[in-house]
Design an enzyme around this catalytic site. Structure first.
Site, mmCIF file in Angstrom:
data_model
loop_
_atom_site.group_PDB
_atom_site.id
_atom_site.type_symbol
_atom_site.label_atom_id
_atom_site.label_comp_id
_atom_site.label_asym_id
_atom_site.label_seq_id
_atom_site.Cartn_x
_atom_site.Cartn_y
_atom_site.Cartn_z
ATOM 1 N N ALA A 89 0.826 -1.206 0.000
ATOM 2 C CA ALA A 89 0.000 0.000 0.000
ATOM 3 C C ALA A 89 0.862 1.258 0.000
ATOM 4 O O ALA A 89 1.967 1.280 0.550
ATOM 5 C CB ALA A 89 -0.921 0.004 1.212
ATOM 6 N N GLY A 134 0.823 -5.593 0.470
ATOM 7 C CA GLY A 134 -0.076 -5.767 -0.662
ATOM 8 C C GLY A 134 0.608 -6.334 -1.882
ATOM 9 O O GLY A 134 -0.024 -7.001 -2.712
ATOM 10 N N GLU A 137 0.544 -9.924 -1.371
ATOM 11 C CA GLU A 137 -0.835 -10.385 -1.550
ATOM 12 C C GLU A 137 -1.233 -10.466 -3.021
ATOM 13 O O GLU A 137 -1.985 -11.371 -3.415
ATOM 14 C CB GLU A 137 -1.785 -9.476 -0.776
ATOM 15 C CG GLU A 137 -1.661 -9.673 0.729
ATOM 16 C CD GLU A 137 -2.433 -8.657 1.533
ATOM 17 O OE1 GLU A 137 -3.217 -9.062 2.410
ATOM 18 O OE2 GLU A 137 -2.260 -7.437 1.293
ATOM 19 N N GLU A 157 2.243 -5.979 7.892
ATOM 20 C CA GLU A 157 1.191 -5.019 8.252
ATOM 21 C C GLU A 157 1.070 -4.767 9.744
ATOM 22 O O GLU A 157 0.795 -3.637 10.181
ATOM 23 C CB GLU A 157 -0.161 -5.485 7.686
ATOM 24 C CG GLU A 157 -0.327 -5.242 6.193
ATOM 25 C CD GLU A 157 0.242 -6.338 5.330
ATOM 26 O OE1 GLU A 157 -0.016 -6.336 4.109
ATOM 27 O OE2 GLU A 157 0.959 -7.226 5.860
#
Length: 283
Positions: A89, A134, A137, A157
Protein backbone atom coordinates in the site's frame (compact mmCIF):
# COMPACT_ATOMS: atom_id res chain seq x y z
CA UNK A 1 11.45 -5.43 -16.19
CA UNK A 2 14.26 -6.49 -13.89
CA UNK A 3 15.40 -9.10 -16.44
CA UNK A 4 18.48 -9.62 -18.54
CA UNK A 5 18.73 -8.43 -22.12
CA UNK A 6 18.16 -11.94 -23.44
CA UNK A 7 14.70 -12.32 -21.93
CA UNK A 8 12.83 -10.74 -24.82
CA UNK A 9 14.12 -13.31 -27.28
CA UNK A 10 13.54 -16.13 -24.81
CA UNK A 11 9.96 -15.05 -24.23
CA UNK A 12 9.34 -14.73 -27.97
CA UNK A 13 10.62 -18.26 -28.51
CA UNK A 14 8.59 -19.63 -25.62
CA UNK A 15 5.34 -17.86 -26.39
CA UNK A 16 5.72 -18.20 -30.13
CA UNK A 17 4.85 -14.62 -31.09
CA UNK A 18 6.15 -11.13 -30.54
CA UNK A 19 4.37 -8.69 -28.27
CA UNK A 20 1.11 -7.54 -29.85
CA UNK A 21 1.06 -4.02 -28.49
CA UNK A 22 0.24 -2.45 -25.17
CA UNK A 23 -2.99 -1.26 -23.62
CA UNK A 24 -2.80 1.18 -20.73
CA UNK A 25 -5.14 1.21 -17.77
CA UNK A 26 -4.60 4.59 -16.19
CA UNK A 27 -1.05 5.75 -15.58
CA UNK A 28 0.26 2.77 -13.65
CA UNK A 29 -0.85 -0.47 -15.31
CA UNK A 30 -0.07 -1.86 -18.77
CA UNK A 31 -1.42 -5.01 -20.41
CA UNK A 32 0.64 -6.63 -23.15
CA UNK A 33 -0.40 -9.57 -25.24
CA UNK A 34 1.87 -12.49 -26.17
CA UNK A 35 -0.45 -14.65 -28.21
CA UNK A 36 -2.85 -16.32 -25.78
CA UNK A 37 -0.85 -15.02 -22.79
CA UNK A 38 -1.60 -11.59 -21.32
CA UNK A 39 0.99 -9.76 -19.24
CA UNK A 40 -0.37 -7.40 -16.60
CA UNK A 41 2.56 -5.10 -15.79
CA UNK A 42 2.62 -3.02 -12.61
CA UNK A 43 4.16 0.21 -13.84
CA UNK A 44 4.61 2.79 -11.09
CA UNK A 45 8.41 2.74 -10.91
CA UNK A 46 8.86 6.03 -9.06
CA UNK A 47 7.05 4.52 -6.06
CA UNK A 48 8.28 0.91 -6.43
CA UNK A 49 4.72 0.03 -7.46
CA UNK A 50 3.19 1.11 -4.15
CA UNK A 51 -0.56 0.64 -4.55
CA UNK A 52 -2.22 4.05 -4.50
CA UNK A 53 -5.95 4.59 -4.98
CA UNK A 54 -5.43 5.33 -8.66
CA UNK A 55 -3.24 2.27 -9.15
CA UNK A 56 -5.78 0.06 -7.38
CA UNK A 57 -8.50 1.29 -9.75
CA UNK A 58 -6.25 0.52 -12.71
CA UNK A 59 -5.47 -3.02 -11.53
CA UNK A 60 -9.18 -3.71 -11.03
CA UNK A 61 -10.05 -2.28 -14.47
CA UNK A 62 -7.33 -4.31 -16.18
CA UNK A 63 -8.52 -7.49 -14.47
CA UNK A 64 -12.13 -6.84 -15.49
CA UNK A 65 -11.04 -6.46 -19.12
CA UNK A 66 -8.91 -9.60 -18.99
CA UNK A 67 -11.66 -11.65 -17.36
CA UNK A 68 -13.99 -10.75 -20.22
CA UNK A 69 -11.46 -11.59 -22.95
CA UNK A 70 -12.09 -15.16 -24.12
CA UNK A 71 -8.85 -15.16 -26.12
CA UNK A 72 -6.73 -14.88 -22.97
CA UNK A 73 -5.78 -18.29 -21.61
CA UNK A 74 -3.19 -17.28 -18.99
CA UNK A 75 -2.30 -14.01 -17.22
CA UNK A 76 1.19 -13.19 -15.93
CA UNK A 77 1.56 -10.37 -13.38
CA UNK A 78 4.92 -8.61 -13.71
CA UNK A 79 6.70 -5.44 -12.61
CA UNK A 80 8.57 -2.77 -14.55
CA UNK A 81 10.67 -1.79 -11.52
CA UNK A 82 14.15 -3.31 -11.42
CA UNK A 83 14.24 -3.78 -7.65
CA UNK A 84 10.65 -4.45 -6.67
CA UNK A 85 7.56 -6.38 -7.64
CA UNK A 86 5.38 -4.22 -5.39
CA UNK A 87 6.04 -2.75 -1.94
CA UNK A 88 2.38 -2.79 -0.89
CA UNK A 89 0.00 0.00 0.00
CA UNK A 90 1.04 3.59 -0.65
CA UNK A 91 1.63 4.64 2.96
CA UNK A 92 2.52 8.19 1.94
CA UNK A 93 -0.95 8.55 0.48
CA UNK A 94 -2.49 6.80 3.49
CA UNK A 95 -0.73 9.22 5.83
CA UNK A 96 -2.86 12.05 4.43
CA UNK A 97 -6.15 10.15 4.83
CA UNK A 98 -8.86 10.95 7.31
CA UNK A 99 -10.83 8.02 8.72
CA UNK A 100 -13.55 8.80 6.18
CA UNK A 101 -11.00 8.73 3.35
CA UNK A 102 -9.80 5.31 4.48
CA UNK A 103 -13.35 3.97 4.58
CA UNK A 104 -13.99 5.25 1.06
CA UNK A 105 -10.76 3.78 -0.27
CA UNK A 106 -11.30 0.31 1.20
CA UNK A 107 -13.58 -1.08 -1.54
CA UNK A 108 -11.32 0.42 -4.21
CA UNK A 109 -8.23 -1.28 -2.77
CA UNK A 110 -10.07 -4.53 -2.18
CA UNK A 111 -11.28 -4.62 -5.79
CA UNK A 112 -7.67 -4.67 -7.01
CA UNK A 113 -6.75 -7.78 -5.02
CA UNK A 114 -10.00 -9.62 -5.68
CA UNK A 115 -9.68 -8.66 -9.34
CA UNK A 116 -6.49 -10.70 -9.60
CA UNK A 117 -7.79 -13.47 -7.34
CA UNK A 118 -11.01 -13.94 -9.32
CA UNK A 119 -9.52 -14.01 -12.80
CA UNK A 120 -11.11 -17.11 -14.37
CA UNK A 121 -7.97 -18.26 -16.18
CA UNK A 122 -4.69 -19.49 -14.62
CA UNK A 123 -2.44 -16.73 -13.31
CA UNK A 124 1.30 -16.58 -12.68
CA UNK A 125 3.18 -13.94 -10.66
CA UNK A 126 6.73 -13.03 -11.73
CA UNK A 127 8.44 -11.73 -8.60
CA UNK A 128 11.80 -10.06 -8.12
CA UNK A 129 13.00 -7.73 -5.39
CA UNK A 130 10.52 -6.58 -2.78
CA UNK A 131 7.06 -8.13 -2.66
CA UNK A 132 5.80 -6.84 0.66
CA UNK A 133 2.36 -6.33 2.16
CA UNK A 134 -0.08 -5.77 -0.66
CA UNK A 135 2.64 -6.73 -3.12
CA UNK A 136 2.96 -10.13 -1.51
CA UNK A 137 -0.83 -10.39 -1.55
CA UNK A 138 -0.99 -9.67 -5.29
CA UNK A 139 1.43 -12.56 -5.79
CA UNK A 140 -0.57 -14.78 -3.42
CA UNK A 141 -3.70 -14.01 -5.44
CA UNK A 142 -2.09 -15.77 -8.40
CA UNK A 143 -2.20 -19.53 -8.89
CA UNK A 144 1.55 -19.89 -9.32
CA UNK A 145 4.52 -17.77 -8.21
CA UNK A 146 7.84 -17.66 -10.07
CA UNK A 147 10.52 -15.70 -8.22
CA UNK A 148 14.14 -14.91 -8.84
CA UNK A 149 16.83 -15.01 -6.17
CA UNK A 150 16.50 -11.30 -5.36
CA UNK A 151 12.92 -11.75 -4.13
CA UNK A 152 12.08 -10.64 -0.60
CA UNK A 153 8.53 -11.43 0.48
CA UNK A 154 6.49 -10.76 3.60
CA UNK A 155 3.36 -9.40 5.24
CA UNK A 156 4.58 -6.67 7.62
CA UNK A 157 1.19 -5.02 8.25
CA UNK A 158 1.07 -5.56 12.03
CA UNK A 159 4.28 -3.53 12.30
CA UNK A 160 2.34 -0.46 11.16
CA UNK A 161 -0.80 -1.13 13.16
CA UNK A 162 -3.03 -2.94 10.67
CA UNK A 163 -3.41 -6.47 9.32
CA UNK A 164 -3.04 -7.92 5.82
CA UNK A 165 -6.18 -6.73 4.08
CA UNK A 166 -5.68 -7.92 0.50
CA UNK A 167 -6.29 -11.58 1.21
CA UNK A 168 -3.07 -12.35 3.07
CA UNK A 169 -4.61 -13.88 6.20
CA UNK A 170 -6.58 -16.30 4.03
CA UNK A 171 -4.21 -17.01 1.14
CA UNK A 172 -0.92 -17.43 3.01
CA UNK A 173 -2.20 -20.32 5.22
CA UNK A 174 -3.39 -22.10 2.11
CA UNK A 175 0.18 -22.09 0.82
CA UNK A 176 2.32 -22.60 3.91
CA UNK A 177 -0.06 -23.92 6.58
CA UNK A 178 -1.86 -22.17 9.44
CA UNK A 179 0.91 -22.19 12.05
CA UNK A 180 3.62 -20.99 9.66
CA UNK A 181 1.34 -18.26 8.33
CA UNK A 182 0.60 -17.13 11.89
CA UNK A 183 4.31 -16.92 12.67
CA UNK A 184 5.05 -14.92 9.52
CA UNK A 185 2.14 -12.51 10.01
CA UNK A 186 2.62 -12.06 13.76
CA UNK A 187 6.37 -11.39 13.50
CA UNK A 188 6.06 -9.30 10.30
CA UNK A 189 9.34 -10.81 9.19
CA UNK A 190 10.60 -10.89 5.62
CA UNK A 191 11.49 -14.04 3.72
CA UNK A 192 14.43 -14.31 1.38
CA UNK A 193 13.79 -16.17 -1.86
CA UNK A 194 15.32 -19.48 -0.80
CA UNK A 195 13.26 -19.75 2.38
CA UNK A 196 10.13 -18.68 0.52
CA UNK A 197 10.71 -21.57 -1.88
CA UNK A 198 11.34 -24.04 0.94
CA UNK A 199 8.10 -23.05 2.68
CA UNK A 200 6.03 -23.32 -0.51
CA UNK A 201 5.34 -19.61 -0.82
CA UNK A 202 7.24 -19.65 -4.12
CA UNK A 203 6.63 -22.42 -6.64
CA UNK A 204 9.61 -21.91 -8.95
CA UNK A 205 12.90 -20.24 -7.99
CA UNK A 206 15.01 -18.97 -10.90
CA UNK A 207 18.24 -17.11 -11.37
CA UNK A 208 18.38 -13.35 -10.91
CA UNK A 209 16.67 -11.47 -13.72
CA UNK A 210 14.85 -14.54 -15.07
CA UNK A 211 11.50 -14.22 -13.27
CA UNK A 212 9.58 -12.54 -16.10
CA UNK A 213 11.00 -14.72 -18.87
CA UNK A 214 10.45 -17.96 -16.98
CA UNK A 215 6.94 -16.94 -15.88
CA UNK A 216 5.97 -16.12 -19.46
CA UNK A 217 7.48 -19.38 -20.67
CA UNK A 218 5.49 -21.30 -18.04
CA UNK A 219 2.35 -19.42 -19.08
CA UNK A 220 2.99 -20.32 -22.72
CA UNK A 221 3.17 -24.01 -21.82
CA UNK A 222 -0.09 -23.76 -19.91
CA UNK A 223 -1.72 -21.84 -22.77
CA UNK A 224 -1.17 -24.75 -25.15
CA UNK A 225 -3.98 -26.56 -23.35
CA UNK A 226 -7.75 -26.21 -23.66
CA UNK A 227 -8.97 -22.79 -22.46
CA UNK A 228 -12.27 -24.37 -21.43
CA UNK A 229 -10.43 -27.07 -19.53
CA UNK A 230 -8.06 -24.61 -17.86
CA UNK A 231 -10.87 -22.41 -16.56
CA UNK A 232 -12.86 -25.39 -15.31
CA UNK A 233 -9.82 -26.91 -13.61
CA UNK A 234 -9.08 -23.60 -11.87
CA UNK A 235 -12.71 -23.33 -10.77
CA UNK A 236 -12.62 -26.84 -9.29
CA UNK A 237 -9.32 -26.18 -7.52
CA UNK A 238 -10.50 -22.91 -6.00
CA UNK A 239 -14.03 -23.98 -5.03
CA UNK A 240 -12.85 -27.28 -3.59
CA UNK A 241 -10.39 -25.71 -1.14
CA UNK A 242 -11.45 -26.25 2.46
CA UNK A 243 -14.23 -28.70 1.65
CA UNK A 244 -14.32 -32.27 2.86
CA UNK A 245 -13.47 -34.88 0.25
CA UNK A 246 -17.04 -35.83 -0.59
CA UNK A 247 -18.06 -32.19 -1.16
CA UNK A 248 -14.86 -31.53 -3.09
CA UNK A 249 -15.59 -34.41 -5.43
CA UNK A 250 -19.01 -32.93 -6.13
CA UNK A 251 -17.33 -29.65 -7.08
CA UNK A 252 -15.03 -31.57 -9.38
CA UNK A 253 -17.93 -33.44 -10.96
CA UNK A 254 -19.78 -30.19 -11.67
CA UNK A 255 -16.65 -28.77 -13.31
CA UNK A 256 -16.22 -31.97 -15.35
CA UNK A 257 -19.80 -31.77 -16.59
CA UNK A 258 -19.21 -28.18 -17.70
CA UNK A 259 -16.48 -29.32 -20.09
CA UNK A 260 -17.48 -32.87 -21.01
CA UNK A 261 -19.77 -31.77 -23.86
CA UNK A 262 -17.76 -28.76 -24.98
CA UNK A 263 -16.21 -28.08 -28.35
CA UNK A 264 -12.79 -28.22 -26.72
CA UNK A 265 -13.42 -31.76 -25.46
CA UNK A 266 -14.50 -32.90 -28.92
CA UNK A 267 -11.47 -31.24 -30.54
CA UNK A 268 -9.07 -32.64 -27.94
CA UNK A 269 -10.24 -36.21 -28.48
CA UNK A 270 -10.19 -35.81 -32.26
CA UNK A 271 -6.70 -34.30 -32.26
CA UNK A 272 -5.38 -37.10 -30.04
CA UNK A 273 -6.75 -39.77 -32.36
CA UNK A 274 -5.53 -37.95 -35.48
CA UNK A 275 -2.09 -37.40 -33.91
CA UNK A 276 -2.13 -33.63 -34.44
CA UNK A 277 -2.02 -30.49 -32.33
CA UNK A 278 -5.47 -29.38 -31.15
CA UNK A 279 -7.04 -26.23 -32.58
CA UNK A 280 -9.09 -25.27 -29.55
CA UNK A 281 -12.44 -23.57 -30.31
CA UNK A 282 -12.50 -22.25 -26.74
CA UNK A 283 -16.11 -23.19 -26.13
Amino acid sequence: MGDGDGDGAAVERAVGVEEEGERRFGEFVAVRRHGYVAELALDRPKAMNAVSTDMARSVAAACAALAADRDVRVVVVTSTHERAFCVGADLKERNSFSDADLVRQRPVARAAYTGVLELPMPTVAAVHGFALGGGCELALACDLIVADRTAVMGLPEVSVGVIPGGGGTQLLPRRVGAARAAELIFTARRLEAEEARELGLVDQLVEEGRDRGEALALAARIAENSPVGLRAAKRALRLGQGLDLRAGLEVEDAAWRSVAFSGDRAEGVAAFNEKRKPDWPGE
